[in-house]
Design a protein around this motif. Sequence first.
Motif, PDB file in Angstrom:
ATOM      1  N   LEU A 114       7.739 -17.583  66.876  1.00  0.00           N
ATOM      2  CA  LEU A 114       7.403 -18.859  67.505  1.00  0.00           C
ATOM      3  C   LEU A 114       8.595 -19.806  67.437  1.00  0.00           C
ATOM      4  N   PRO A 115       8.926 -20.474  68.531  1.00  0.00           N
ATOM      5  CA  PRO A 115       9.997 -21.481  68.482  1.00  0.00           C
ATOM      6  C   PRO A 115       9.643 -22.580  67.482  1.00  0.00           C
ATOM      7  N   PRO A 116      10.635 -23.140  66.812  1.00  0.00           N
ATOM      8  CA  PRO A 116      10.349 -24.177  65.806  1.00  0.00           C
ATOM      9  C   PRO A 116       9.520 -25.335  66.349  1.00  0.00           C
ATOM     10  N   ARG A 117       9.774 -25.761  67.580  1.00  0.00           N
ATOM     11  CA  ARG A 117       9.043 -26.906  68.123  1.00  0.00           C
ATOM     12  C   ARG A 117       7.569 -26.572  68.330  1.00  0.00           C
ATOM     13  N   VAL A 118       7.255 -25.265  68.532  1.00  0.00           N
ATOM     14  CA  VAL A 118       5.865 -24.842  68.671  1.00  0.00           C
ATOM     15  C   VAL A 118       5.225 -24.686  67.297  1.00  0.00           C
ATOM     16  N   ALA A 119       5.929 -23.986  66.400  1.00  0.00           N
ATOM     17  CA  ALA A 119       5.382 -23.737  65.061  1.00  0.00           C
ATOM     18  C   ALA A 119       5.130 -25.039  64.309  1.00  0.00           C
ATOM     19  N   ASP A 120       5.968 -26.031  64.553  1.00  0.00           N
ATOM     20  CA  ASP A 120       5.841 -27.291  63.819  1.00  0.00           C
ATOM     21  C   ASP A 120       4.565 -28.032  64.167  1.00  0.00           C
ATOM     22  N   HIS A 121       3.981 -27.748  65.347  1.00  0.00           N
ATOM     23  CA  HIS A 121       2.771 -28.454  65.772  1.00  0.00           C
ATOM     24  C   HIS A 121       1.499 -27.639  65.537  1.00  0.00           C
ATOM     25  N   LEU A 122       1.648 -26.425  65.023  1.00  0.00           N
ATOM     26  CA  LEU A 122       0.461 -25.610  64.785  1.00  0.00           C
ATOM     27  C   LEU A 122      -0.329 -26.159  63.604  1.00  0.00           C
ATOM     28  N   PRO A 123      -1.659 -26.100  63.658  1.00  0.00           N
ATOM     29  CA  PRO A 123      -2.470 -26.520  62.506  1.00  0.00           C
ATOM     30  C   PRO A 123      -2.219 -25.591  61.326  1.00  0.00           C
ATOM     31  N   ALA A 124      -1.636 -26.127  60.263  1.00  0.00           N
ATOM     32  CA  ALA A 124      -1.204 -25.289  59.137  1.00  0.00           C
ATOM     33  C   ALA A 124      -2.368 -24.550  58.492  1.00  0.00           C
ATOM     34  N   GLY A 125      -3.497 -25.249  58.301  1.00  0.00           N
ATOM     35  CA  GLY A 125      -4.639 -24.614  57.649  1.00  0.00           C
ATOM     36  C   GLY A 125      -5.153 -23.426  58.429  1.00  0.00           C
ATOM     37  N   ASP A 126      -5.231 -23.564  59.747  1.00  0.00           N
ATOM     38  CA  ASP A 126      -5.726 -22.480  60.590  1.00  0.00           C
ATOM     39  C   ASP A 126      -4.762 -21.297  60.554  1.00  0.00           C
ATOM     40  N   LEU A 127      -3.465 -21.585  60.615  1.00  0.00           N
ATOM     41  CA  LEU A 127      -2.467 -20.511  60.581  1.00  0.00           C
ATOM     42  C   LEU A 127      -2.508 -19.776  59.246  1.00  0.00           C
ATOM     43  N   ILE A 128      -2.635 -20.532  58.145  1.00  0.00           N
ATOM     44  CA  ILE A 128      -2.705 -19.917  56.820  1.00  0.00           C
ATOM     45  C   ILE A 128      -3.958 -19.049  56.703  1.00  0.00           C
ATOM     46  N   ALA A 129      -5.087 -19.565  57.197  1.00  0.00           N
ATOM     47  CA  ALA A 129      -6.345 -18.810  57.121  1.00  0.00           C
ATOM     48  C   ALA A 129      -6.246 -17.504  57.903  1.00  0.00           C
ATOM     49  N   ARG A 130      -5.593 -17.534  59.057  1.00  0.00           N
ATOM     50  CA  ARG A 130      -5.480 -16.315  59.861  1.00  0.00           C
ATOM     51  C   ARG A 130      -4.544 -15.305  59.207  1.00  0.00           C
ATOM     52  N   GLY A 131      -3.473 -15.795  58.633  1.00  0.00           N
ATOM     53  CA  GLY A 131      -2.527 -14.878  58.005  1.00  0.00           C
ATOM     54  C   GLY A 131      -2.973 -14.349  56.665  1.00  0.00           C
ATOM     55  N   SER A 132      -3.955 -15.007  56.041  1.00  0.00           N
ATOM     56  CA  SER A 132      -4.422 -14.567  54.725  1.00  0.00           C
ATOM     57  C   SER A 132      -5.850 -14.040  54.798  1.00  0.00           C
ATOM     58  N   THR A 133      -6.822 -14.943  54.955  1.00  0.00           N
ATOM     59  CA  THR A 133      -8.229 -14.541  54.934  1.00  0.00           C
ATOM     60  C   THR A 133      -8.580 -13.588  56.072  1.00  0.00           C
ATOM     61  N   ASP A 134      -8.244 -13.970  57.310  1.00  0.00           N
ATOM     62  CA  ASP A 134      -8.605 -13.127  58.449  1.00  0.00           C
ATOM     63  C   ASP A 134      -7.872 -11.795  58.418  1.00  0.00           C
ATOM     64  N   ALA A 135      -6.592 -11.826  58.100  1.00  0.00           N
ATOM     65  CA  ALA A 135      -5.841 -10.568  58.027  1.00  0.00           C
ATOM     66  C   ALA A 135      -6.392  -9.670  56.920  1.00  0.00           C
ATOM     67  N   ALA A 136      -6.815 -10.285  55.800  1.00  0.00           N
ATOM     68  CA  ALA A 136      -7.390  -9.497  54.707  1.00  0.00           C
ATOM     69  C   ALA A 136      -8.713  -8.857  55.119  1.00  0.00           C
ATOM     70  N   VAL A 137      -9.539  -9.601  55.874  1.00  0.00           N
ATOM     71  CA  VAL A 137     -10.811  -9.049  56.348  1.00  0.00           C
ATOM     72  C   VAL A 137     -10.569  -7.867  57.278  1.00  0.00           C
ATOM     73  N   VAL A 138      -9.626  -8.025  58.207  1.00  0.00           N
ATOM     74  CA  VAL A 138      -9.304  -6.933  59.129  1.00  0.00           C
ATOM     75  C   VAL A 138      -8.777  -5.725  58.367  1.00  0.00           C
ATOM     76  N   ALA A 139      -7.889  -5.978  57.405  1.00  0.00           N
ATOM     77  CA  ALA A 139      -7.319  -4.873  56.628  1.00  0.00           C
ATOM     78  C   ALA A 139      -8.396  -4.140  55.836  1.00  0.00           C
ATOM     79  N   PHE A 140      -9.294  -4.888  55.195  1.00  0.00           N
ATOM     80  CA  PHE A 140     -10.374  -4.262  54.427  1.00  0.00           C
ATOM     81  C   PHE A 140     -11.280  -3.432  55.335  1.00  0.00           C
ATOM     82  N   THR A 141     -11.571  -3.952  56.509  1.00  0.00           N
ATOM     83  CA  THR A 141     -12.448  -3.238  57.437  1.00  0.00           C
ATOM     84  C   THR A 141     -11.789  -1.956  57.929  1.00  0.00           C
ATOM     85  N   LEU A 142     -10.520  -2.041  58.287  1.00  0.00           N
ATOM     86  CA  LEU A 142      -9.815  -0.842  58.743  1.00  0.00           C
ATOM     87  C   LEU A 142      -9.694   0.186  57.626  1.00  0.00           C
ATOM     88  N   ARG A 143      -9.534  -0.307  56.410  1.00  0.00           N
ATOM     89  CA  ARG A 143      -9.347   0.583  55.278  1.00  0.00           C
ATOM     90  C   ARG A 143     -10.657   1.229  54.819  1.00  0.00           C
TER      91      ARG A 143
END
Length: 581
Positions: A114-143
């Motif tokens: 993501l370009p810095p000007r785009v990443a800087d405006h992303l909602p941090a909480g939502d991005l963190i949740a997707r990269g941690s909680t959501d990714a963990a749920v997907v990984a657990f399900t696939l596993r």
Amino acid sequence: MSSQLPVAGPAEVRAAARRDLRAERRTVVGLVLVNGLASAAGLIGPWLLGRIIDTIQAGSGDVLSTVDRLAFGALVFTVVQTVLAWWALKIGYRFGERTAARVRERFLRRTLALPPRVADHLPAGDLIARGSTDAAVVAFTLRSAVPEVLVALVHALFLIVAVLVLDVRLGLCGLVSLLGVAAAVRWYVRRARPAYLAVAATGADLADVVASTAKGARTVELLGLERRRSEVTEAAVTRARSARLSALWLRTVLFPWADVSLALPVVGVLLIGGALYTNDLVSLGVVVTATVYLRQLVGPLDTLMLWIEQLQGAGASYARVEGLADVPTTDATTNPGPTGSADGDRIRVDNAHYSYTGARDVLRGIDLVVQPGERLAVVGTSGAGKSTLARLLAGLDRPHTGSVTIGGTPVADLPPDQLREHVVLITQDHHVFHDTVRDNLLIANPDATDDELRAALIAVGATWWENLPHGLDTELGDDLDDAGAQQLSLARVVLADPHTLILDEATALLDPKTARRTEQSLAAVLHGRTVIAIAHRLQTAHDADRIAVMEAGELVELGTHDELVQANHVYGRLWHTWHNS
């Protein structure tokens, strides 16, 4: 940018799933094949049990010897089924681990791209949740869920086909009795996706509230906003709890309904089979075999019921993880870079206006030309628009009207790799990775030698590295203070060697003496480079070639230190006040 990141639609999720399956096609084929063999082996035991019953009932020939052979065969095929089922699960878990890693890596690549000007405006909480909680749920399900669900589906399919082959009437009776399960699943699936998307969204909102409150804790305390932030947090918790309870309510309907429905096939076959046997239309062994098959069907169907919630939640998480692909990476056609024509590497701001919300401009009519190699200081009172101007110059934001160009090309249109070669913005916000000093510095220039790394640290006054137990190989972490972390950030700038450096409170965490020495060292190292400094210490402005004075979002003065002091307007008054104090 909306308060939430995009969510991939069902079609996009299916396309992503197909890509992941194609990447592991040989494993998937092997999983289905081994699973099919295991299910087929599992059908032999109940069939042999029916043969045993019919043999005993007939009572002709060497009954005991025949029963022993049939019982031994049932035992052998039960062992074969167990081994094949274990093998299928092993293949499935390996498939899940590799695919989960692929999903995580894809999310990380998209985030870093993501370009810095785009990443800087992303909602941090939502991005963190997707990269941690959501990714963990997907990984657990696939596993875990995917291999177990696939095993259950294949096993259930083989059992249903076996009952139909054994006796069509009993098979159809069993299938009709399963309509209750189908109705329960259909009712649940239609409501589960929006429910779990709501759970994920409210959880991301809560994470965003907590993160922003923690980050601005000092501001909250200074302005007496504790009660307001508590109310905002409580409201976010209430929304998250309500969404979670709504999703859980679906389970309270699904599972009792499914439990009752799963018992109906066995009951139905016993009733219909008993009537057929009474009329000599089927043998007792066939009825028993069909009953055992349908009783075995409860196992895989029960597995599907137990995993269905995880699958719905994982589907929502998968949609959120894949939704990052729909984040617009640019809002204009990307240019190849500065043309190097008449403007060269000159930075030009023409009639730039900018607003964060669209309601009120925080920058109005800025006109500025920064010559290559010039040292420009930008000064002004707090809230004058200095940091906002720095963001425009660094390409992190784009003016709503007017333009900010370098070499004739809009800065915000430069691809990230070219942008970093031309302009680097350094603020007091920094990050130290839990890694060695060397690896923390090599981020800026992977080809740098150890001598160049040491020279960069010395250039910014970071002599503390010499006292580390392992030198450049010492691992850094939370024990490095803010001043050391800021010097490490400045050393990266020296290694990156950009054409234009923008310093926004880059030495704010250093004590005045160290800050002054660091600025002088940077000036020597970056000689010939364009340096734009947001000056909070007027001594920095004094050393600049020119000074731009900001007030209420406008550029009100521009000139050398002596010219502005002699004019005795905004800068002159600031200088006299600071100098006298």
